[in-house]
Design a protein around this motif. Sequence first.
Motif, mmCIF file in Angstrom:
data_model
loop_
_atom_site.group_PDB
_atom_site.id
_atom_site.type_symbol
_atom_site.label_atom_id
_atom_site.label_comp_id
_atom_site.label_asym_id
_atom_site.label_seq_id
_atom_site.Cartn_x
_atom_site.Cartn_y
_atom_site.Cartn_z
ATOM 1 N N SER A 1 24.670 43.251 50.015
ATOM 2 C CA SER A 1 25.143 43.489 48.648
ATOM 3 C C SER A 1 24.372 44.651 48.025
ATOM 4 C CB SER A 1 24.942 42.253 47.776
ATOM 5 O OG SER A 1 25.716 41.187 48.225
ATOM 6 N N PRO B 1 25.466 42.975 40.657
ATOM 7 C CA PRO B 1 26.216 43.664 41.722
ATOM 8 C C PRO B 1 26.707 45.022 41.240
ATOM 9 C CG PRO B 1 27.255 41.543 41.160
ATOM 10 C CD PRO B 1 26.104 41.743 40.233
ATOM 11 N N GLN C 1 19.917 47.655 48.223
ATOM 12 C CA GLN C 1 20.763 46.768 49.012
ATOM 13 C C GLN C 1 19.946 45.546 49.417
ATOM 14 O OE1 GLN C 1 22.138 48.495 52.715
ATOM 15 N NE2 GLN C 1 24.090 47.441 52.472
ATOM 16 N N VAL D 1 24.410 35.379 46.581
ATOM 17 C CA VAL D 1 24.210 36.783 46.902
ATOM 18 C C VAL D 1 24.274 36.899 48.418
ATOM 19 C CG1 VAL D 1 22.581 38.718 46.822
ATOM 20 C CG2 VAL D 1 22.754 37.177 44.883
#
Length: 147
Positions: free
Chosen positions: A90, A141, A75, A86
Motif C-alpha cells: 500500500s 492511503p 510504501q 492495511v
Amino acid sequence: MKALRWHAAKDLRLTDLPEPSPGPGEVLVQVAYCGICGSDLHEYQDGPHSIPQHTPHPLSGCRAPMTLGHEFCGQVVALGDGVHHVHLGSRVAVEPEYRCGTCAYCLEGSYNLCQSMGFIGLMGHGGFAERVVVPVYMLHPLPDVVS
C-alpha cells in the motif's frame, strides 16, 4: 539501513542502523519522499526545541539521538501483529501525530489536543531514513492518481 539523525544543534549524522521491525499495531514504511520542514531546520539550527533529551517521549519511547522528518510518504513493507486493514505494498502518506487514544480529547475525537501528543520525526524516529516504523493509525492511503 541509513538514517539521518539529530544529535545536537548543528550535529546531524548519517548513520547505519539495524532494520526496524513493526510491533503490534504498527507497520514498516519504505520511505519514498520526505520533506524538510521549518521545524527540522529549527532543531538543526538551535535545538532542541521538541526533541526529548533525557526522558523518552511517553508515546514513542524515543529520545535523542533522533531521526528527523515528519512530512513523508512511502510504501508499506511489513505489518505488525493485529494490523489487518492495511496491505503490503500500500502507498501511504503519514499523518505524523502520536496520540494516546485514552485521554478525554482523544475519546471525543480531538486527538490533535491529546495530552501526550507528539510528532514522529521530532519526538519519535521519522522519515529521514530508508524505512520507519509507524503506528497504523497514522496512515492515509494515497490514490493511484498521486504519483
